[in-house]
Design a protein around this motif. Structure first.
Motif, PDB file in Angstrom:
ATOM      1  N   PRO A 171     101.707  39.369-100.992  1.00 21.70           N
ATOM      2  CA  PRO A 171     101.787  40.112-102.167  1.00 21.70           C
ATOM      3  C   PRO A 171     100.617  40.688-102.895  1.00 21.70           C
ATOM      4  O   PRO A 171     100.179  41.700-103.475  1.00 21.70           O
ATOM      5  CB  PRO A 171     102.594  39.330-103.000  1.00 21.70           C
ATOM      6  CG  PRO A 171     103.440  38.363-102.248  1.00 21.70           C
ATOM      7  CD  PRO A 171     102.240  38.261-100.938  1.00 21.70           C
ATOM      8  N   PRO A 172      99.613  39.838-103.119  1.00 24.17           N
ATOM      9  CA  PRO A 172      98.071  40.162-103.654  1.00 24.17           C
ATOM     10  C   PRO A 172      97.314  41.092-102.655  1.00 24.17           C
ATOM     11  O   PRO A 172      96.894  41.895-103.294  1.00 24.17           O
ATOM     12  CB  PRO A 172      97.328  38.667-103.938  1.00 24.17           C
ATOM     13  CG  PRO A 172      97.984  37.859-103.105  1.00 24.17           C
ATOM     14  CD  PRO A 172      99.484  38.227-102.828  1.00 24.17           C
ATOM     15  N   ALA A 173      97.542  41.133-101.560  1.00 23.05           N
ATOM     16  CA  ALA A 173      96.645  42.089-100.667  1.00 23.05           C
ATOM     17  C   ALA A 173      97.422  43.191-100.510  1.00 23.05           C
ATOM     18  O   ALA A 173      96.645  44.341-101.029  1.00 23.05           O
ATOM     19  CB  ALA A 173      96.981  41.449 -99.213  1.00 23.05           C
ATOM     20  N   VAL A 174      98.562  43.542-100.641  1.00 21.80           N
ATOM     21  CA  VAL A 174      99.325  44.841-100.714  1.00 21.80           C
ATOM     22  C   VAL A 174      99.056  45.509-102.132  1.00 21.80           C
ATOM     23  O   VAL A 174      98.611  46.537-102.350  1.00 21.80           O
ATOM     24  CB  VAL A 174     100.884  44.530-100.698  1.00 21.80           C
ATOM     25  CG1 VAL A 174     101.401  45.762-100.781  1.00 21.80           C
ATOM     26  CG2 VAL A 174     101.195  44.153 -99.047  1.00 21.80           C
TER      27      VAL A 174
ATOM     28  N   LEU B 135      93.472  50.100-105.453  1.00 24.51           N
ATOM     29  CA  LEU B 135      92.445  50.493-105.161  1.00 24.51           C
ATOM     30  C   LEU B 135      92.332  51.763-104.727  1.00 24.51           C
ATOM     31  O   LEU B 135      91.685  52.658-104.946  1.00 24.51           O
ATOM     32  CB  LEU B 135      91.518  49.422-104.232  1.00 24.51           C
ATOM     33  CG  LEU B 135      91.101  48.461-104.766  1.00 24.51           C
ATOM     34  CD1 LEU B 135      90.575  47.414-103.456  1.00 24.51           C
ATOM     35  CD2 LEU B 135      90.138  48.506-105.787  1.00 24.51           C
ATOM     36  N   LEU B 136      93.612  52.056-103.879  1.00 22.74           N
ATOM     37  CA  LEU B 136      93.690  53.364-103.118  1.00 22.74           C
ATOM     38  C   LEU B 136      94.170  54.444-104.415  1.00 22.74           C
ATOM     39  O   LEU B 136      93.599  55.371-104.251  1.00 22.74           O
ATOM     40  CB  LEU B 136      94.664  53.599-102.182  1.00 22.74           C
ATOM     41  CG  LEU B 136      94.193  52.730-100.620  1.00 22.74           C
ATOM     42  CD1 LEU B 136      95.250  52.780 -99.816  1.00 22.74           C
ATOM     43  CD2 LEU B 136      93.060  53.522-100.390  1.00 22.74           C
TER      44      LEU B 136
ATOM     45  N   ALA C 170      89.406  55.697-101.955  1.00 23.36           N
ATOM     46  CA  ALA C 170      88.209  55.774-101.097  1.00 23.36           C
ATOM     47  C   ALA C 170      88.672  54.512 -99.891  1.00 23.36           C
ATOM     48  O   ALA C 170      88.554  53.434-100.233  1.00 23.36           O
ATOM     49  CB  ALA C 170      87.213  55.482-101.601  1.00 23.36           C
ATOM     50  N   PRO C 171      89.198  54.763 -98.852  1.00 22.72           N
ATOM     51  CA  PRO C 171      89.430  53.700 -97.829  1.00 22.72           C
ATOM     52  C   PRO C 171      88.303  53.059 -97.504  1.00 22.72           C
ATOM     53  O   PRO C 171      88.510  51.624 -96.925  1.00 22.72           O
ATOM     54  CB  PRO C 171      90.146  54.411 -96.679  1.00 22.72           C
ATOM     55  CG  PRO C 171      89.459  55.695 -96.921  1.00 22.72           C
ATOM     56  CD  PRO C 171      89.435  56.032 -98.195  1.00 22.72           C
ATOM     57  N   ASN C 172      87.094  53.494 -97.319  1.00 26.23           N
ATOM     58  CA  ASN C 172      85.799  52.536 -96.865  1.00 26.23           C
ATOM     59  C   ASN C 172      85.856  51.179 -98.059  1.00 26.23           C
ATOM     60  O   ASN C 172      85.498  50.256 -97.553  1.00 26.23           O
ATOM     61  CB  ASN C 172      84.571  53.277 -97.076  1.00 26.23           C
ATOM     62  CG  ASN C 172      84.585  54.365 -96.039  1.00 26.23           C
ATOM     63  OD1 ASN C 172      85.316  54.387 -95.233  1.00 26.23           O
ATOM     64  ND2 ASN C 172      83.314  55.166 -95.916  1.00 26.23           N
ATOM     65  N   LEU C 173      86.031  51.394 -99.348  1.00 28.81           N
ATOM     66  CA  LEU C 173      86.062  50.003-100.095  1.00 28.81           C
ATOM     67  C   LEU C 173      87.174  49.288 -99.581  1.00 28.81           C
ATOM     68  O   LEU C 173      86.810  48.027 -99.535  1.00 28.81           O
ATOM     69  CB  LEU C 173      86.590  50.461-101.438  1.00 28.81           C
ATOM     70  CG  LEU C 173      86.588  49.438-102.550  1.00 28.81           C
ATOM     71  CD1 LEU C 173      85.247  48.823-102.649  1.00 28.81           C
ATOM     72  CD2 LEU C 173      87.032  49.996-103.869  1.00 28.81           C
TER      73      LEU C 173
END
Length: 389
Positions: A346-349, A355-356, A361-364
């Motif tokens: 859950p926190p990762a998703v 962030l997206l 920015a996917p690099n982040l």
């Protein structure tokens, strides 16, 4: 027996994956609500966090074969109820509820299934068995969305919904034919006390717990990117939705290849700590390398390699846990250590999505995910090395 195990696991996993994709799509079709789709996905993860410890306690006290068959029949009944439900907007909450029930009984399946394997097979062939199980899991994850894509063109929602209970029925029937002599205790079940016993046991298993904690961070990093792949393909790279399937197929094939290689050539021939730590460090390097080229084919190729090395970790970790844990505690240990890894999802998703949305920015995402894998890998690898000297 091995064919029946494979058939049962294939049927139950395919049934779960089809339900996992079908129910949110059905909710979206009926409501056009992204929020309700998110609720459906969230309720799919929740049982794996809440019910897994309960399943572990039950499996160590009762006949594992009976528990698996009962669980499969409950999935059959819940998915059959979904089939008989009228697919209209007024019933959407019942549809979500039935999806939650299917996920709940599926969540019970994993710790019971993982703990019964050492009772069915000699420990020398467990790496191969776990490799085959991991391959089936990867394969069904590939073909489920592909099957749905084809079925939507030929069948109605009702006809597709009927496939799910039939798969669970096949799984239950296949497992019923397995010869199994139960190794269970006669004590009364007490969920809190029984899991406390497993927690106290895990406190003495430093290596297993280190692997479990590392698995949390690796899972966190992987889920940050995995949950964003659809966004990356369709929004960042403007890839047509029908073309994304080919990229996922390649990634899935690499997962299957990794599971086969791990089961046949790696696990049992090298120490578990070397397999897990070195694979994790390689995965971190691959994640960081995603920032080098902003290309859809490069992303798919690198993520395919990540999936391959992830299978090395999974097969090694599962086999070590099965071989090192006391038989009477295995189901609870599987459940509790699995819970640790699932808490990362859950926190990762949510972090990845935020962030997206905020930066686009996917690099982040790549940097944070890579760091989440690399730093704990180096820490636990150094800790393991120091313990040996």
């Amino acid at each position: 027996m091995f064919d029946r195990i494979n058939l049962s696991y294939f049927a139950t996993t395919l049934g779960y994956w089809i339900a996992l994709f079908f129910i949110p799509l059905l909710v979206l079709e009926l409501t056009q609500s992204a929020l309700l789709v998110s609720v459906a996905y969230a309720l799919d993860i929740l049982p794996y966090i809440v019910l897994t410890p309960i399943a572990g306690a039950l499996a160590d006290k009762f006949n594992k074969k009976h528990l698996i068959i009962i669980g499969e029949m409950c999935c059959f009944l819940a998915s059959l109820a979904l089939f008989f439900l009228t697919f209209e907007k007024s019933n959407v909450y019942f549809i979500i509820l039935l999806g939650f029930l299917i996920s709940s009984f599926s969540a019970i399946h994993h710790p019971v299934f993982q703990s019964i394997l050492p009772e069915l097979y000699h420990h020398d062939i467990l790496p191969k068995v776990n490799g085959n199980i991991a391959s089936i899991n990867s394969f069904t994850g590939i073909i489920a969305p592909a099957i749905l894509g084809v079925l939507f063109g030929f069948l109605s929602n009702k006809q597709i919904a009927l496939i799910i209970p039939l798969l669970y029925l096949v799984s239950a029937a296949a497992f019923y034919g397995i010869v199994y002599r139960a190794h269970t205790t006669k004590h009364k079940i007490n969920i809190i006390k029984d899991n406390k016993e497993a927690v106290n046991y895990l406190k003495t298993q430093t290596t297993l717990m280190d692997f479990s904690y590392l698995f949390f961070f690796v899972n966190f990093g992987l889920r940050m990117i995995l949950s964003s792949l659809i966004w990356l393909y369709t929004t960042h790279f403007y890839l047509a939705k029908n073309l994304t399937a080919y990229h996922f197929i390649f990634i899935g094939i690499m997962s299957i290849l990794g599971a086969k290689i791990a089961g046949k050539y790696i696990v049992g021939k090298y120490t578990t700590d070397k397999i897990i730590f070195r694979s994790s460090i390689v995965i971190a390097g691959l994640i960081f390398s995603l920032a080098l080229f902003d290309n859809v084919f490069y992303l798919t190729f690198i993520w395919g390699l990540v999936s391959l090395f992830s299978m090395f970790i999974i097969v090694a970790y599962f086999t070590y846990r099965q071989q090192q844990t006391e038989r009477a505690l295995l189901s609870r240990v599987v459940a509790l250590t699995r819970l640790i890894s699932y808490l990362a999802i859950p926190p990762a998703v949510l972090l990845s999505g935020y962030l997206l949305d905020a930066f686009g920015a996917p690099n982040l995402i790549y940097f944070i995910a890579g760091a989440c894998v690399l730093l704990p890998s180096l820490y636990f690898a150094n800790k393991s090395s120091a313990a040996r000297t």
